[in-house]
Design an enzyme around this catalytic site. Structure first.
Site, PDB file in Angstrom:
ATOM      1  N   ASP A   1     -10.778   9.906   8.792  1.00 40.35           N
ATOM      2  CA  ASP A   1     -11.809  10.942   8.943  1.00 40.35           C
ATOM      3  C   ASP A   1     -13.209  10.380   8.651  1.00 40.35           C
ATOM      4  O   ASP A   1     -14.201  10.975   9.054  1.00 40.35           O
ATOM      5  CB  ASP A   1     -11.504  12.113   8.004  1.00 40.35           C
TER       6      ASP A   1
ATOM      7  N   TYR B   1     -17.327   1.346   5.272  1.00 34.95           N
ATOM      8  CA  TYR B   1     -15.889   1.542   5.479  1.00 34.95           C
ATOM      9  C   TYR B   1     -15.645   2.302   6.793  1.00 34.95           C
ATOM     10  O   TYR B   1     -14.842   1.875   7.643  1.00 34.95           O
ATOM     11  CB  TYR B   1     -15.284   2.308   4.295  1.00 34.95           C
TER      12      TYR B   1
ATOM     13  N   GLY C   1       0.811  -1.219   0.000  1.00 39.43           N
ATOM     14  CA  GLY C   1       0.000   0.000   0.000  1.00 39.43           C
ATOM     15  C   GLY C   1       0.844   1.268   0.000  1.00 39.43           C
ATOM     16  O   GLY C   1       2.063   1.239   0.190  1.00 39.43           O
TER      17      GLY C   1
HETATM   18  N1  NAP Z   1      -6.094   6.432   1.485  1.00 39.75           N
HETATM   19  C1  NAP Z   1      -6.634   7.365   2.264  1.00 39.75           C
HETATM   20  O1  NAP Z   1      -7.003   8.451   1.806  1.00 39.75           O
HETATM   21  C2  NAP Z   1      -6.797   7.111   3.737  1.00 39.75           C
HETATM   22  C3  NAP Z   1      -7.427   8.089   4.511  1.00 39.75           C
HETATM   23  C4  NAP Z   1      -7.558   7.875   5.882  1.00 39.75           C
HETATM   24  C5  NAP Z   1      -7.075   6.722   6.466  1.00 39.75           C
HETATM   25  N2  NAP Z   1      -6.485   5.774   5.673  1.00 39.75           N
HETATM   26  C6  NAP Z   1      -5.993   4.573   6.337  1.00 39.75           C
HETATM   27  O2  NAP Z   1      -4.591   4.558   6.212  1.00 39.75           O
HETATM   28  C7  NAP Z   1      -4.113   3.213   6.168  1.00 39.75           C
HETATM   29  C8  NAP Z   1      -3.218   3.033   4.955  1.00 39.75           C
HETATM   30  O3  NAP Z   1      -4.008   3.309   3.805  1.00 39.75           O
HETATM   31  P1  NAP Z   1      -3.397   3.345   2.341  1.00 39.75           P
HETATM   32  O4  NAP Z   1      -3.962   4.551   1.668  1.00 39.75           O
HETATM   33  O5  NAP Z   1      -1.915   3.136   2.377  1.00 39.75           O
HETATM   34  O6  NAP Z   1      -4.127   2.084   1.729  1.00 39.75           O
HETATM   35  P2  NAP Z   1      -3.747   1.207   0.444  1.00 39.75           P
HETATM   36  O7  NAP Z   1      -2.765   1.901  -0.410  1.00 39.75           O
HETATM   37  O8  NAP Z   1      -5.074   0.794  -0.122  1.00 39.75           O
HETATM   38  O9  NAP Z   1      -3.040  -0.033   1.121  1.00 39.75           O
HETATM   39  C9  NAP Z   1      -3.743  -0.955   1.886  1.00 39.75           C
HETATM   40  C10 NAP Z   1      -2.973  -2.240   1.825  1.00 39.75           C
HETATM   41  O10 NAP Z   1      -3.664  -3.232   2.592  1.00 39.75           O
HETATM   42  C11 NAP Z   1      -3.570  -4.441   1.868  1.00 39.75           C
HETATM   43  N3  NAP Z   1      -4.585  -5.385   2.289  1.00 39.75           N
HETATM   44  C12 NAP Z   1      -5.897  -5.398   2.030  1.00 39.75           C
HETATM   45  N4  NAP Z   1      -6.478  -6.487   2.572  1.00 39.75           N
HETATM   46  C13 NAP Z   1      -5.480  -7.178   3.193  1.00 39.75           C
HETATM   47  C14 NAP Z   1      -5.426  -8.381   3.919  1.00 39.75           C
HETATM   48  N5  NAP Z   1      -6.518  -9.126   4.122  1.00 39.75           N
HETATM   49  N6  NAP Z   1      -4.239  -8.786   4.424  1.00 39.75           N
HETATM   50  C15 NAP Z   1      -3.107  -8.070   4.223  1.00 39.75           C
HETATM   51  N7  NAP Z   1      -3.100  -6.925   3.508  1.00 39.75           N
HETATM   52  C16 NAP Z   1      -4.276  -6.484   3.014  1.00 39.75           C
HETATM   53  C17 NAP Z   1      -3.749  -4.011   0.437  1.00 39.75           C
HETATM   54  O11 NAP Z   1      -3.349  -5.014  -0.447  1.00 39.75           O
HETATM   55  P3  NAP Z   1      -4.089  -5.147  -1.866  1.00 39.75           P
HETATM   56  O12 NAP Z   1      -3.733  -3.920  -2.617  1.00 39.75           O
HETATM   57  O13 NAP Z   1      -3.537  -6.394  -2.404  1.00 39.75           O
HETATM   58  O14 NAP Z   1      -5.561  -5.226  -1.552  1.00 39.75           O
HETATM   59  C18 NAP Z   1      -2.834  -2.795   0.403  1.00 39.75           C
HETATM   60  O15 NAP Z   1      -1.501  -3.165   0.205  1.00 39.75           O
HETATM   61  C19 NAP Z   1      -5.377   2.331   6.175  1.00 39.75           C
HETATM   62  O16 NAP Z   1      -5.638   1.928   7.489  1.00 39.75           O
HETATM   63  C20 NAP Z   1      -6.470   3.278   5.718  1.00 39.75           C
HETATM   64  O17 NAP Z   1      -7.731   2.883   6.211  1.00 39.75           O
HETATM   65  C21 NAP Z   1      -6.327   5.945   4.337  1.00 39.75           C
END
Ligand code: NAP
Length: 272
Positions: free
Chosen positions: A100, A123, A10
């Site tokens: 958020d 979500y 991610g």
């Molecule tokens: N993106 C945003 O704007 C945002 C905003 C607020 C908070 N967050 C939080 O910040 C954190 C990081 O987010 P991010 O943006 O870096 O997300 P991301 O780029 O979507 O990365 C999430 C990772 O989790 C992996 N994943 C999903 N299901 C899994 C499983 N069962 N076992 C192991 N790995 C799994 C995904 O793999 P695959 O790609 O193979 O599915 C991906 O590598 C998360 O907790 C998210 O909720 C994100």
């Protein structure tokens, strides 16, 4: 420190890989550390007995989560409970990332940590339950963030660059307000917090606020790009799932705790 990072493919995990190099990072692929399997979580934590477990893995597809609630709750909530229990057994600090989207977005001013959570989609609800689960661990650092992007990964910034290169007219929502936050700024602040034994819940976004249109406008201007783009309302760009219209987080608590290493969202964009 020995640090396990889940969700290694991610965008936030990638920022940690680049910015936490002075520590020993263990970043298992999903084939080794899959959050839907308790056994996988147990065996990984038992194998490495890390000082810190940073949970960057999540079910982050907001639209898909609505129709796939069981899987979203499994990854975003139940798995966090399993991780917390395992971390308690190895005296490991659990670092959980939240969102958020636990708020309904009806506020007119930035949300503080203790404001009432009222998620308006699956979500958000699953991530809120993940917060509760994380806080059952004896050593927990919980960062709430928003609107993550960087030059890698799938996010608003990389999507805008791709769409701009395709030359089609772009309509961009101008009535949802938030704080764009670069993954590298968050990784920097998180590292400081881990190294300085912060515990508990902190809002952690870049400061200031804008709309998706305002963010796109800033991206294009900074990069001297001139696509054909204009502002629209959310009603003109319907998505299957309700999203908070205002989800700015108040970072005062974090800034009182220590130095602000994230800065304003426009400075973070400039840094990219
Ligand atoms: N993106 C945003 O704007 C945002 C905003 C607020 C908070 N967050 C939080 O910040 C954190 C990081 O987010 P991010 O943006 O870096 O997300 P991301 O780029 O979507 O990365 C999430 C990772 O989790 C992996 N994943 C999903 N299901 C899994 C499983 N069962 N076992 C192991 N790995 C799994 C995904 O793999 P695959 O790609 O193979 O599915 C991906 O590598 C998360 O907790 C998210 O909720 C994100």
């Amino acid at each position: 420190m020995n640090i396990i990072v889940s969700g290694a493919s991610g965008q936030l995990a990638e920022a940690i890989r680049r910015h936490w190099q002075k520590h020993f990072l263990i970043m298992p692929p999903e084939s080794e550390l899959n959050l839907t399997s308790r056994e996988s979580i147990q065996s990984t934590i038992q194998k490495y007995k890390p000082d810190v477990f940073v949970n960057c893995a999540a079910y982050t597809n907001v639209d898909a989560a609505e129709a796939d609630a069981e899987q979203a709750f499994l990854v975003n909530a139940k798995a966090v409970q399993w991780i917390a229990e395992e971390c308690n057994g190895t005296d490991t600090l659990l670092v959980q990332i939240s969102t958020d989207y636990i708020f309904d977005g009806l506020s007119k001013s930035p949300y503080i940590e203790n404001d009432l959570a009222k998620p308006c989609n699956v979500y958000g609800q699953s991530k809120f339950e993940g917060e509760i689960a994380a806080l059952t661990s004896k050593k927990c650092l919980l960062f709430r963030t928003a609107w993550l992007y960087d030059t890698w990964g799938k996010n608003f910034f990389t999507t805008m660059l791709k769409l701009a290169s395709q030359g089609k007219p772009l309509r961009i929502v101008d009535d949802q307000h938030g704080s764009p936050t670069s993954c590298r700024a968050l990784a920097r602040q998180l590292l400081f917090a881990v190294e300085n034994q912060w515990r508990g819940l902190f809002n952690a976004t870049c400061s200031g606020e804008t709309t998706w249109y305002g963010f796109a406008d800033a991206i294009f201007k900074k990069l001297n790009l001139t696509p054909n783009y204009s502002a629209c309302n959310s009603s003109e760009y319907p998505t299957p799932v309700k999203r908070p219209v205002y989800s700015v987080l108040d970072n005062s608590k974090r800034k009182l705790q220590g130095p602000d290493l994230m800065g304003n969202w426009e400075d973070a964009l400039e840094e990219l």
